[in-house]
Design a protein around this motif. Structure first.
Motif, PDB file in Angstrom:
ATOM      1  N   ALA A  10      28.405  54.854  53.758  1.00 43.04           N
ATOM      2  CA  ALA A  10      29.599  54.113  53.367  1.00 43.04           C
ATOM      3  C   ALA A  10      29.334  53.310  52.096  1.00 43.04           C
ATOM      4  N   ALA A  11      28.191  52.649  52.037  1.00 43.60           N
ATOM      5  CA  ALA A  11      27.843  51.852  50.859  1.00 43.60           C
ATOM      6  C   ALA A  11      27.706  52.742  49.623  1.00 43.60           C
ATOM      7  N   ALA A  12      27.097  53.903  49.779  1.00 43.08           N
ATOM      8  CA  ALA A  12      26.916  54.822  48.651  1.00 43.08           C
ATOM      9  C   ALA A  12      28.258  55.387  48.185  1.00 43.08           C
ATOM     10  N   ILE A  13      29.115  55.767  49.127  1.00 48.14           N
ATOM     11  CA  ILE A  13      30.433  56.303  48.776  1.00 48.14           C
ATOM     12  C   ILE A  13      31.256  55.231  48.079  1.00 48.14           C
ATOM     13  N   GLU A  14      31.245  54.042  48.650  1.00 50.86           N
ATOM     14  CA  GLU A  14      31.998  52.931  48.070  1.00 50.86           C
ATOM     15  C   GLU A  14      31.517  52.632  46.655  1.00 50.86           C
ATOM     16  N   ALA A  15      30.213  52.576  46.456  1.00 47.45           N
ATOM     17  CA  ALA A  15      29.650  52.289  45.135  1.00 47.45           C
ATOM     18  C   ALA A  15      30.040  53.373  44.130  1.00 47.45           C
ATOM     19  N   ALA A  16      29.987  54.627  44.546  1.00 42.40           N
ATOM     20  CA  ALA A  16      30.340  55.729  43.641  1.00 42.40           C
ATOM     21  C   ALA A  16      31.823  55.679  43.275  1.00 42.40           C
ATOM     22  N   LEU A  17      32.681  55.381  44.257  1.00 44.96           N
ATOM     23  CA  LEU A  17      34.113  55.287  43.964  1.00 44.96           C
ATOM     24  C   LEU A  17      34.424  54.101  43.059  1.00 44.96           C
ATOM     25  N   LEU A  18      33.776  52.973  43.311  1.00 45.31           N
ATOM     26  CA  LEU A  18      33.980  51.815  42.442  1.00 45.31           C
ATOM     27  C   LEU A  18      33.550  52.127  41.015  1.00 45.31           C
ATOM     28  N   GLU A  19      32.425  52.802  40.873  1.00 44.06           N
ATOM     29  CA  GLU A  19      31.942  53.163  39.536  1.00 44.06           C
ATOM     30  C   GLU A  19      32.951  54.071  38.825  1.00 44.06           C
ATOM     31  N   LEU A  20      33.441  55.079  39.520  1.00 45.34           N
ATOM     32  CA  LEU A  20      34.422  55.999  38.950  1.00 45.34           C
ATOM     33  C   LEU A  20      35.697  55.258  38.540  1.00 45.34           C
ATOM     34  N   LEU A  21      36.219  54.458  39.449  1.00 39.68           N
ATOM     35  CA  LEU A  21      37.481  53.767  39.181  1.00 39.68           C
ATOM     36  C   LEU A  21      37.344  52.684  38.120  1.00 39.68           C
ATOM     37  N   GLU A  22      36.224  51.978  38.116  1.00 37.36           N
ATOM     38  CA  GLU A  22      36.011  50.949  37.105  1.00 37.36           C
ATOM     39  C   GLU A  22      35.875  51.570  35.719  1.00 37.36           C
ATOM     40  N   ALA A  23      35.211  52.713  35.631  1.00 34.68           N
ATOM     41  CA  ALA A  23      35.100  53.409  34.346  1.00 34.68           C
ATOM     42  C   ALA A  23      36.474  53.876  33.876  1.00 34.68           C
ATOM     43  N   ARG A  24      37.268  54.361  34.804  1.00 39.78           N
ATOM     44  CA  ARG A  24      38.600  54.888  34.464  1.00 39.78           C
ATOM     45  C   ARG A  24      39.590  53.781  34.102  1.00 39.78           C
ATOM     46  N   THR A  25      39.550  52.667  34.847  1.00 41.07           N
ATOM     47  CA  THR A  25      40.527  51.599  34.627  1.00 41.07           C
ATOM     48  C   THR A  25      40.036  50.515  33.678  1.00 41.07           C
ATOM     49  N   LYS A  26      38.743  50.530  33.364  1.00 44.24           N
ATOM     50  CA  LYS A  26      38.134  49.487  32.521  1.00 44.24           C
ATOM     51  C   LYS A  26      38.349  48.102  33.137  1.00 44.24           C
ATOM     52  N   THR A  27      38.271  48.049  34.478  1.00 44.37           N
ATOM     53  CA  THR A  27      38.517  46.819  35.227  1.00 44.37           C
ATOM     54  C   THR A  27      37.477  46.691  36.332  1.00 44.37           C
ATOM     55  N   ASP A  28      36.985  45.473  36.537  1.00 45.53           N
ATOM     56  CA  ASP A  28      36.107  45.228  37.685  1.00 45.53           C
ATOM     57  C   ASP A  28      36.964  45.237  38.939  1.00 45.53           C
ATOM     58  N   LEU A  29      36.522  45.968  39.953  1.00 46.94           N
ATOM     59  CA  LEU A  29      37.292  46.121  41.184  1.00 46.94           C
ATOM     60  C   LEU A  29      36.479  45.685  42.386  1.00 46.94           C
ATOM     61  N   THR A  30      37.194  45.373  43.462  1.00 50.10           N
ATOM     62  CA  THR A  30      36.562  45.103  44.749  1.00 50.10           C
ATOM     63  C   THR A  30      36.967  46.225  45.696  1.00 50.10           C
ATOM     64  N   PRO A  31      36.206  46.451  46.752  1.00 50.49           N
ATOM     65  CA  PRO A  31      36.531  47.542  47.677  1.00 50.49           C
ATOM     66  C   PRO A  31      37.908  47.420  48.324  1.00 50.49           C
ATOM     67  N   ASP A  32      38.412  46.200  48.487  1.00 45.93           N
ATOM     68  CA  ASP A  32      39.701  46.001  49.158  1.00 45.93           C
ATOM     69  C   ASP A  32      40.855  45.750  48.189  1.00 45.93           C
ATOM     70  N   GLN A  33      40.604  45.908  46.912  1.00 49.39           N
ATOM     71  CA  GLN A  33      41.667  45.678  45.923  1.00 49.39           C
ATOM     72  C   GLN A  33      42.701  46.801  45.983  1.00 49.39           C
ATOM     73  N   GLU A  34      43.965  46.420  46.055  1.00 51.58           N
ATOM     74  CA  GLU A  34      45.079  47.363  46.089  1.00 51.58           C
ATOM     75  C   GLU A  34      45.190  48.025  44.714  1.00 51.58           C
ATOM     76  N   LEU A  35      45.020  49.340  44.679  1.00 55.90           N
ATOM     77  CA  LEU A  35      44.965  50.058  43.404  1.00 55.90           C
ATOM     78  C   LEU A  35      46.353  50.415  42.855  1.00 55.90           C
ATOM     79  N   PHE A  36      47.273  50.784  43.717  1.00 57.29           N
ATOM     80  CA  PHE A  36      48.588  51.230  43.261  1.00 57.29           C
ATOM     81  C   PHE A  36      49.510  50.061  42.969  1.00 57.29           C
ATOM     82  N   ALA A  37      49.567  49.081  43.866  1.00 54.29           N
ATOM     83  CA  ALA A  37      50.450  47.931  43.681  1.00 54.29           C
ATOM     84  C   ALA A  37      50.059  47.140  42.437  1.00 54.29           C
ATOM     85  N   SER A  38      48.775  47.142  42.120  1.00 47.53           N
ATOM     86  CA  SER A  38      48.305  46.415  40.940  1.00 47.53           C
ATOM     87  C   SER A  38      48.581  47.184  39.654  1.00 47.53           C
ATOM     88  N   GLY A  39      48.997  48.448  39.778  1.00 48.09           N
ATOM     89  CA  GLY A  39      49.281  49.248  38.589  1.00 48.09           C
ATOM     90  C   GLY A  39      48.048  49.867  37.954  1.00 48.09           C
TER      91      GLY A  39
END
Length: 94
Positions: A10-39
């Protein structure tokens, strides 16, 4: 304190997804951050996420698992991957 394989996975999957999404959005994210509502993530990118999860974790995301709620946060996507992986292990007899 000891950790189980599921916790490590779970920790490895979460870290990999955060890395992917942070690179794509250029934003620091948390695991529980709402991705769609935040735009931060569009419905088009959601399709890319589905393909990424299927290819990276050798899963098939179909039917009821394709609901938006499973992709709202990194934590929910991590839980989906773990559940589908466990389901496929049970069904394959591995």
């Amino acid at each position: 304190m000891t950790t189980t394989n599921d916790e490590q996975d779970a920790a490895a999957i979460e870290a990999a997804l955060l890395e992917l999404l942070e690179a794509r959005t250029k934003t620091d994210l948390t695991p529980d951050q709402e991705l769609f509502a935040s735009g931060l993530v569009s419905s088009m990118f959601a399709m890319e996420l589905i393909v990424h999860l299927e290819q990276t974790y050798q899963l098939s995301i179909t039917g009821p698992d394709l609901k938006l709620d499973n992709f709202r946060t990194v934590a929910k996507m991590t839980a989906l991957v773990l559940r589908l992986r466990d389901d496929s292990t049970v069904h394959s007899g591995a």
